[in-house]
Design an enzyme around this catalytic site. Structure first.
Site, PDB file in Angstrom:
ATOM      1  CG  ASN A  99      -9.389  10.128   6.092  1.00  0.00           C
ATOM      2  OD1 ASN A  99      -9.496  11.359   6.131  1.00  0.00           O
ATOM      3  ND2 ASN A  99      -8.324   9.515   5.618  1.00  0.00           N
ATOM      4  CE  LYS A 104      -9.134   7.920   0.913  1.00  0.00           C
ATOM      5  NZ  LYS A 104      -7.759   8.218   1.184  1.00  0.00           N
ATOM      6  NE  ARG A 154      -5.524  11.490   8.236  1.00  0.00           N
ATOM      7  CZ  ARG A 154      -5.141  11.932   7.060  1.00  0.00           C
ATOM      8  NH1 ARG A 154      -5.949  11.858   6.022  1.00  0.00           N
ATOM      9  NH2 ARG A 154      -3.947  12.440   6.904  1.00  0.00           N
ATOM     10  CG  HIS A 180       1.977  11.065   6.770  1.00  0.00           C
ATOM     11  ND1 HIS A 180       3.011  11.407   5.913  1.00  0.00           N
ATOM     12  CD2 HIS A 180       0.856  11.080   6.026  1.00  0.00           C
ATOM     13  CE1 HIS A 180       2.527  11.630   4.702  1.00  0.00           C
ATOM     14  NE2 HIS A 180       1.213  11.439   4.751  1.00  0.00           N
ATOM     15  CG  LEU A 206       8.836   6.563   1.375  1.00  0.00           C
ATOM     16  CD1 LEU A 206       9.930   5.826   0.604  1.00  0.00           C
ATOM     17  CD2 LEU A 206       9.230   8.016   1.613  1.00  0.00           C
ATOM     18  N   GLY A 207       4.028   7.629   0.606  1.00  0.00           N
ATOM     19  CA  GLY A 207       2.812   7.438  -0.182  1.00  0.00           C
ATOM     20  C   GLY A 207       2.807   8.508  -1.248  1.00  0.00           C
ATOM     21  CG  ASN A 208       0.158  11.244  -4.237  1.00  0.00           C
ATOM     22  OD1 ASN A 208       1.113  11.279  -5.014  1.00  0.00           O
ATOM     23  ND2 ASN A 208      -0.919  11.994  -4.401  1.00  0.00           N
ATOM     24  NE  ARG A 261       1.104  18.230   0.202  1.00  0.00           N
ATOM     25  CZ  ARG A 261       0.656  17.149   0.851  1.00  0.00           C
ATOM     26  NH1 ARG A 261       1.487  16.220   1.281  1.00  0.00           N
ATOM     27  NH2 ARG A 261      -0.632  17.017   1.088  1.00  0.00           N
ATOM     28  N   GLY A 267       2.252   3.369   0.203  1.00  0.00           N
ATOM     29  CA  GLY A 267       2.194   2.843  -1.172  1.00  0.00           C
ATOM     30  C   GLY A 267       3.544   2.626  -1.841  1.00  0.00           C
ATOM     31  CD  GLU A 315      -2.240   6.635   7.598  1.00  0.00           C
ATOM     32  OE1 GLU A 315      -2.236   6.123   6.453  1.00  0.00           O
ATOM     33  OE2 GLU A 315      -2.141   7.837   7.807  1.00  0.00           O
TER      34      GLU A 315
END
Ligand code: ADP
Length: 402
Positions: A10, A17, A94, A183, A212-214, A244, A333, A387
């Protein structure tokens, strides 16, 4: 196929990552992260999961992605898992934006690279970084199949009624303006895992997935296919996120330009990086926000309420889009860890058949689980997303067919 390992990459503009998986049993052999590529103090953190060793950290200059991937390979090689290993079957990348063109994971060749490049105008931040990662990996292992797995692919089944903005059609088409959604790898994985949790086939269930992550997005999935999602042309649309704004009257932008004297870039930064929870209360981490609420902090409480209000609106909207809902799945998260968010999002929706059991909701676990009482019409579930596993699975399935 004798080689059974897949490396998942990624790549961001200054970070990579990675995870190395063995697809015989989907186990993770190693994972890690390189940050601050191109700086004097680049940092590599590598965790060798197969050997059970401690994480290793290394800080020093890494000029570019090639240097970063070579450093990753050197770390992997210490456990006999380097990029040159014959056991490596493929690399799965990704890729954030696949436009309308890429509806499936795709083996990368020069034509695919050119198409991903052609999409840069609609994904100016992400696709160039993803491309750098792909080019670097191809340079290091030109013989190895490399697969692009697109964040947008799962959403390409959205009907035109959900995918089109109600703006002039010629203008929209000329600039490829439509709702793509993001996503997707997570929404695909979690909607399938939710069906499995219910003991049903994905074709037989309708699921609302709340990632629901960042970054955060919701999707409506009918019989395994996405029919609507909350992110749009870019990841800015939809839910209130860590930094955001999500949905907003677009005229706010004209107002900020005309009255606020702000430039396009300043507004872009405001809405993508300084809005959402961080703009509302100064924190984007839900743990910190809950801690402040417990101490009586009013700004944190208002930020939480705005976040929940938007989430609830999407649950209601997707209930209406689907007509019949078998399950709501919370993931990422915040969704996996923040019991107060799950409780508040579903509170008051009893008439829709949605109820959360307080005791089940309080349980902490890494496993997919139900948090609704047995009699509830709609199952409410917590389903940890994965993912990397999804990218590796799709990559391996594809190279197995080559
Ligand atoms: P992303 O992949 O979008 O960066 P993640 O899915 O890793 O995000 O989610 C990160 C967010 O999850 C954090 O910003 C924080 O708000 C939230 N989070 C993580 N752990 C917890 C927890 N134990 N309780 C509440 N929120 C949490």
């Amino acid at each position: 196929m004798s080689s059974s390992r897949v490396l998942v990459l990624n790549s961001g503009s200054s970070s990579v990552k990675y995870q190395l998986l063995d697809m015989r049993d989907s186990s993770r052999l190693a994972m890690g992260l390189v940050e601050r590529i191109g700086e004097e103090s680049s940092r590599l953190k590598h965790t060798p999961l197969a050997s059970g060793g401690a994480s290793r950290e290394w800080t020093g200059p890494m000029a570019d992605h090639e240097a970063a991937l070579k450093a990753v390979s050197a770390e992997l090689a210490k456990d006999g898992l380097g990029l040159d290993s014959p056991e490596l079957a493929a690399i799965g990348h990704r890729v954030v934006h696949g436009g309308r063109h890429f509806t499936e994971p795709t083996v990368i060749d020069d034509a695919v690279l050119a198409e991903i490049e052609r999409l840069i105008p609609v994904a100016p931040l992400h696709n160039p970084a993803n491309l750098t990662g792909i080019r670097t990996a191809r340079h290091l292992r030109p013989d190895l199949p490399q697969v692009a797995v697109f964040d947008t692919a799962f959403h390409t089944t959205m009907p035109e009624s959900a995918a089109r903005y109600a703006i002039d059609v010629e203008t929209a088409d000329r600039h490829r303006i439509r709702r793509y959604g993001f996503h997707g790898t997570s929404h695909a994985y979690v909607s399938r895992a939710t069906a499995k949790l219910l003991g049903k086939a994905p074709e037989d269930v309708n699921v609302i997935v709340l990632h629901l992550g960042n970054g955060a997005s919701a999707s409506a999935v009918r019989g395994g296919k996405c029919v609507d999602t909350s992110m749009g042309l870019t990841p800015l649309e939809g839910l209130v996120m860590g930094t955001r704004s999500g949905d907003m009257d677009p005229a706010v932008i004209f107002h900020l330009m005309r009255v606020g004297g702000m430039s396009t870039d300043e507004i872009d930064t405001l809405l993508n990086k300084k809005s959402g929870l961080i703009g509302l209360c100064g924190d984007n981490d839900m743990r910190e926000i809950r801690r402040r609420i417990d101490e009586g902090d009013q700004r944190a409480a208002l930020a939480f309420d705005i976040y929940i209000h938007r989430l609830k609106k999407y649950i209601g909207a997707y209930y209406a889009v689907l007509g019949k809902v078998d399950a709501i799945a919370f993931t990422a998260g915040v969704g996996e860890n923040a019991a107060p968010v799950r409780e508040a999002a579903v509170a008051g929706l009893e008439e829709l058949g949605m109820v959360v059991d307080g005791a089940l909701n309080a349980v902490r676990s890494d496993e997919p689980r139900l948090i609704s009482p047995g009699h509830a019409r709609v199952a409410v579930a917590v389903v940890p997303t994965d993912e990397e596993l999804e990218i590796a699975t799709q990559t391996y399935a594809l190279v197995g067919r080559i």
